[in-house]
Design a protein around this motif. Structure first.
Motif, PDB file in Angstrom:
ATOM      1  N   ASN A 530       4.537   6.409  44.122  1.00 45.94           N
ATOM      2  CA  ASN A 530       3.639   7.445  43.629  1.00 45.94           C
ATOM      3  C   ASN A 530       4.040   7.826  42.203  1.00 45.94           C
ATOM      4  OD1 ASN A 530       2.196   7.904  46.207  1.00 45.94           O
ATOM      5  ND2 ASN A 530       4.244   8.550  46.895  1.00 45.94           N
ATOM      6  N   VAL A 531       3.049   7.938  41.315  1.00 45.19           N
ATOM      7  CA  VAL A 531       3.317   8.222  39.909  1.00 45.19           C
ATOM      8  C   VAL A 531       2.808   9.617  39.582  1.00 45.19           C
ATOM      9  CG1 VAL A 531       2.939   7.479  37.526  1.00 45.19           C
ATOM     10  CG2 VAL A 531       3.075   5.778  39.361  1.00 45.19           C
ATOM     11  N   SER A 532       3.664  10.372  38.913  1.00 43.18           N
ATOM     12  CA  SER A 532       3.269  11.722  38.505  1.00 43.18           C
ATOM     13  C   SER A 532       2.262  11.665  37.366  1.00 43.18           C
ATOM     14  CB  SER A 532       4.495  12.509  38.043  1.00 43.18           C
ATOM     15  OG  SER A 532       4.927  12.016  36.765  1.00 43.18           O
ATOM     16  N   ALA A 533       1.676  12.793  37.086  1.00 41.27           N
ATOM     17  CA  ALA A 533       0.884  12.914  35.865  1.00 41.27           C
ATOM     18  C   ALA A 533       1.813  12.831  34.660  1.00 41.27           C
ATOM     19  CB  ALA A 533       0.114  14.224  35.864  1.00 41.27           C
ATOM     20  N   SER A 534       1.246  12.521  33.514  1.00 40.33           N
ATOM     21  CA  SER A 534       2.051  12.412  32.301  1.00 40.33           C
ATOM     22  C   SER A 534       2.400  13.805  31.779  1.00 40.33           C
ATOM     23  CB  SER A 534       1.289  11.637  31.234  1.00 40.33           C
ATOM     24  OG  SER A 534       2.038  11.544  30.047  1.00 40.33           O
ATOM     25  N   SER A 535       3.585  13.914  31.205  1.00 43.32           N
ATOM     26  CA  SER A 535       3.986  15.177  30.591  1.00 43.32           C
ATOM     27  C   SER A 535       3.166  15.434  29.340  1.00 43.32           C
ATOM     28  CB  SER A 535       5.464  15.128  30.217  1.00 43.32           C
ATOM     29  OG  SER A 535       5.661  14.202  29.146  1.00 43.32           O
ATOM     30  N   SER A 536       3.226  16.663  28.852  1.00 45.83           N
ATOM     31  CA  SER A 536       2.631  16.965  27.548  1.00 45.83           C
ATOM     32  C   SER A 536       3.382  16.193  26.470  1.00 45.83           C
ATOM     33  CB  SER A 536       2.689  18.463  27.258  1.00 45.83           C
ATOM     34  OG  SER A 536       1.970  19.186  28.226  1.00 45.83           O
ATOM     35  N   ALA A 537       2.685  15.843  25.411  1.00 43.48           N
ATOM     36  CA  ALA A 537       3.316  15.082  24.337  1.00 43.48           C
ATOM     37  C   ALA A 537       4.382  15.921  23.645  1.00 43.48           C
ATOM     38  CB  ALA A 537       2.267  14.624  23.333  1.00 43.48           C
ATOM     39  N   PHE A 538       5.522  15.297  23.386  1.00 40.06           N
ATOM     40  CA  PHE A 538       6.594  15.918  22.615  1.00 40.06           C
ATOM     41  C   PHE A 538       6.583  15.221  21.255  1.00 40.06           C
ATOM     42  CE2 PHE A 538      10.644  17.012  20.944  1.00 40.06           C
ATOM     43  CZ  PHE A 538      11.058  18.160  21.589  1.00 40.06           C
ATOM     44  N   ASP A 539       6.120  15.942  20.228  1.00 40.85           N
ATOM     45  CA  ASP A 539       5.972  15.354  18.897  1.00 40.85           C
ATOM     46  C   ASP A 539       7.195  15.647  18.046  1.00 40.85           C
ATOM     47  OD1 ASP A 539       3.385  14.441  19.501  1.00 40.85           O
ATOM     48  OD2 ASP A 539       2.527  16.396  19.001  1.00 40.85           O
ATOM     49  N   LEU A 540       7.681  14.648  17.351  1.00 45.30           N
ATOM     50  CA  LEU A 540       8.766  14.856  16.393  1.00 45.30           C
ATOM     51  C   LEU A 540       8.617  13.870  15.250  1.00 45.30           C
ATOM     52  CD1 LEU A 540      12.159  13.340  17.539  1.00 45.30           C
ATOM     53  CD2 LEU A 540      10.030  12.818  18.706  1.00 45.30           C
TER      54      LEU A 540
END
Length: 746
Positions: A530-540
């Motif tokens: 089972n795959v979770s939803a993707s996290s919010s983008a972490f921009d750097l």
């Protein structure tokens, strides 16, 4: 054949000239009162016509002799015209029924009745007739020696009397035209005269064929709106009433393809341009000029022509199925006169007749039903076995899809799914059996921590930060034990990390990230898949390039000033121990300054470095304190407090504030003189910290101003001037906007 024409001038006595008339039309200028003899049998004359002030004589072989100015006014004496048979020597005098003169501007035409008067052969042998004899020959008609000819017919057949033709031919027809070709009908064999510019004169002539059809092609197409008049002249010279038309070379407006209709398969209705269809014979519909012929093109090739209805609508359904692939349809409208429009905008369809592959159904616990299918396909899930889809999902770009059954399906229940692509093609079905013992619950979404662990500035980063660490540490807590964390930079997989029994995980990026922006996302996959939803983008933003070394001005220890890249932090080491004693930030103009709490001792080495937001540190710059060095004043800022734009004005910027505030630093207690374009406009006193401000009491004029300052410290030591701080002042409001009427093409 050629005809010999002899002109004898009365004005010049017996002087004469000889010309030759060939096939076609021969024009000959005739002075009034001259005698004209044409060496041809009188019986070959088929008609005479007055055209303007000219006499036009037609012959049986189709040739024409035009005597220019024959009917011109100016003398009462007529010009005799005789015909001499070169084979027999017989001569005939043409007696015209009407010799009324006309003005040179006359443009009308009318047939001329004439009779042929036979003359004695001996006169011909003698070299012609005297003008007196010729003028008096009208009386011969009473003696029965004249052969009457009506409407131009004539014959010299020894006293025979042929019938006359005085009936004008029927009015010709002239078809509507776009100016490239003129055609119509007329009496067979008639000469059709064309006036192509409406000035009443003949510009061209053609002959109607045996079926009465005539056609004329101008050297260049006639302009739109040209008035064309046609008259028919029969062999006897009779002229018909005129017929006319006005050219129309305006093309129809650009036509439109409004829509394409899909009438096949599970998805029917309008297919938008750029869409897909499983209908190989879609119906195209559009509008154009009423009655126009609509040429339909597929990828530039004409495939059909239809006619627009009275309301301009048209439709077309291909008789032959279209092939699979992209089809760019365009249409061109052509009106009844052959004027063609510009092509319509393309209407693009992709014909797709191939069903997608059957979707893949993962094992299901009866609540979560998931799998993969063709990207973008609509997945229909049948949960009750009736063959009709009950739940729907759209496959993502990676093909994944999922639906939730509510209520949950019973253990052992059958589930099937089909995929329908954008064109409406339906795949074969895939099936699965519900197993309620399965784990189908996805793990929680990862919550990553990104840490900079190298360079001068270290620690946890926030999304949107810049860092000089190209291989930051990625970690997290609270994840499902045994799950795998997948780390993505955009769509690229950077790697995976295994969640420890305590729920923690970590991953150090390798190889290092390139300089520039990066968007990191994270997913968790448990042992059941089972795959979770993707996290919010972490921009750097990775930035490993050090800023330029700053500059520091000479100082007497009361204050430090200098320049650096705009916005960088300037770290100051005052005591030479290698540690930072103070930090300031360069302003938008790159200026920086620092006033220590106590004067820095004489001969102290002061070192400064520049540090950017990512933590990169420049090479150092230094100066040695000289207690006797005068402090050069500086202008740190010029501020605007008049709406609409307030705040600091960058050097070289613009302002609408006529009394801006200038501020800066100088030696403590120094008197600061402010100069505008080299002229002093006021003074200010630096406080104990060296800071000073100044606001002009007189409004500054519009235009360019360059501010500098000088300083005089309490000991009478002067310094400066400072670097210039230019500002342009503009107090004039722009002109009110105005609208330009939009041109509408009709």
């Amino acid at each position: 054949m050629d005809k010999r024409v002899e002109i004898t001038s009365k004005v010049k006595g017996s002087a004469s000239k000889t010309l030759h008339a060939g096939d076609g039309v021969t024009s000959i200028a005739v002075e009034q009162g001259a005698a004209v003899r044409i060496d041809v049998a009188a019986g070959t004359v088929t008609g005479m016509v007055r055209d303007g002030d000219d006499l036009v004589i037609s012959f049986a072989d189709g040739s024409v002799v035009r005597l220019d100015g024959y009917f011109a006014c100016g003398t009462s004496e007529a010009t005799p015209v005789t015909f001499a048979d070169p084979l027999t020597g017989d001569q005939w005098l043409a007696h015209l029924a009407d010799l009324t003169c006309v003005a040179p501007a006359e443009t009308s035409s009318s047939p001329v009745d004439f009779t042929m008067v036979p003359l004695e052969s001996s006169s011909a042998v003698a070299g012609g007739l005297s003008s007196g004899l010729l003028i008096g020959l009208g009386g011969l008609a009473a003696a029965g020696a004249i052969v009457a000819v009506s409407s131009g017919g004539g014959h010299n057949g020894g006293g025979s009397t042929p019938s006359g033709d005085t009936t004008p031919p029927a009015t010709p027809t002239i078809a509507p035209s776009n100016g490239s070709v003129l055609d119509g009908t007329a009496e067979p064999g008639a000469t059709v005269r064309l006036d192509l510019n409406g000035d009443g004169t003949v510009d061209a002539s053609v002959t109607a064929d045996t079926s009465g059809h005539w056609s004329y092609t101008p050297p260049s197409p006639l302009a739109d709106g040209t008035s064309v008049t046609a008259t028919a002249v029969d062999a006897a010279g009779n002229v018909s009433p005129p017929a006319s038309t006005v050219t129309d070379s305006l093309a129809p407006p650009q036509p439109f393809i409004n829509d394409a209709m899909d009438n096949a398969g599970t998805i029917q209705g309008i297919v938008v341009s750029g869409g897909f269809t499983d209908d190989a014979t879609p119906t195209l519909e559009g509008v154009t000029e009423a009655g126009a012929s609509v040429g339909i093109y597929d990828n530039g090739t004409l495939i059909a022509t239809v006619t627009a209805a009275a309301n301009g609508s048209w439709s077309y359904t291909p008789g032959t199925p279209l092939g699979e692939g992209e089809h760019a349809f365009t249409v061109v409208a052509t009106d009844a006169l052959g004027n063609a429009s510009t092509a319509s905008a393309p209407y693009t369809l992709t014909v797709d007749l191939t069903p997608p592959a059957a979707p893949v159904l993962a094992e299901t616990d009866g609540t979560t039903i998931a799998g993969t299918a063709e990207a973008g396909a609509l997945v229909g899930v049948d949960v009750d076995g009736d063959g009709v889809a009950d739940l729907f999902a759209t496959a993502a770009d990676d093909g994944s899809w999922t639906v939730t059954a509510d209520p949950a399906l019973a253990d052992g229940a059958a589930v099937s799914a089909t995929a329908t692509d954008a064109a409406g093609n339906v795949s074969a079905a895939a099936a699965a059996i519900v197993d309620q013992s399965l784990d189908t619950t996805p793990p929680p979404v990862p919550m990553p921590v990104v840490t900079d662990d190298q360079g001068m500035v270290q620690g946890a980063l926030a999304s949107g930060d810049a860092t000089d660490d190209a291989a930051p540490m990625l970690s997290g807590t609270g994840a499902e034990a045994g799950a795998t964390i997948s780390i993505y930079d955009g769509t690229q997989v950077l790697g995976t990390a295994l969640v420890q029994p305590d729920g923690t995980w970590s991953f150090e990026v390798s190889p290092p990230l390139e300089d520039g922006p990066h968007s990191l996302t994270f997913t968790a996959t448990d042992s059941a898949g089972n795959v979770s939803a993707s996290s919010s983008a972490f921009d750097l933003v990775v930035d490993t390039q050090a800023p330029d070394s700053p500059f520091i001005d000479p100082t007497n220890g009361s204050g430090l000033v200098g320049t650096a890249q705009a916005g960088v932090f300037v770290d100051i080491d005052i005591d030479g121990d290698g540690s930072v004693d103070a930090t300031v930030q360069a302003d938008a103009n790159g200026r920086w300054s620092y006033i220590p709490a106590q004067t820095i001792p004489d001969d102290t080495v002061v070192e400064v470095t520049a540090r950017d937001a990512a933590g990169n540190v420049s090479s150092p710059a230094s100066t040695v304190v000289d207690a006797n060095y005068p402090v050069v004043p500086i202008i740190n800022a010029v501020s605007d407090d008049v709406a609409a734009g307030t705040g600091q004005i960058v050097a070289g910027g613009m302002s609408n504030d006529p009394t801006p505030t200038l501020s800066g630093i100088a030696a403590a207690g120094a008197t600061v003189t402010v100069l505008d374009n080299g002229t002093a406009i006021g003074t200010a006193m630096a406080n104990a910290g060296g800071a000073w401000t100044f606001t002009p009491t007189v409004a500054l004029t519009e235009g360019n101003h360059s501010f500098t300052v000088t300083a005089l410290d309490p000991y009478g030591v002067g310094s400066g001037p400072s670097s210039a701080y230019p500002v342009t002042f503009d107090y004039t409001a722009p002109a009110a906007p105005f609208s330009i009427p939009r041109m509408v093409q009709r």
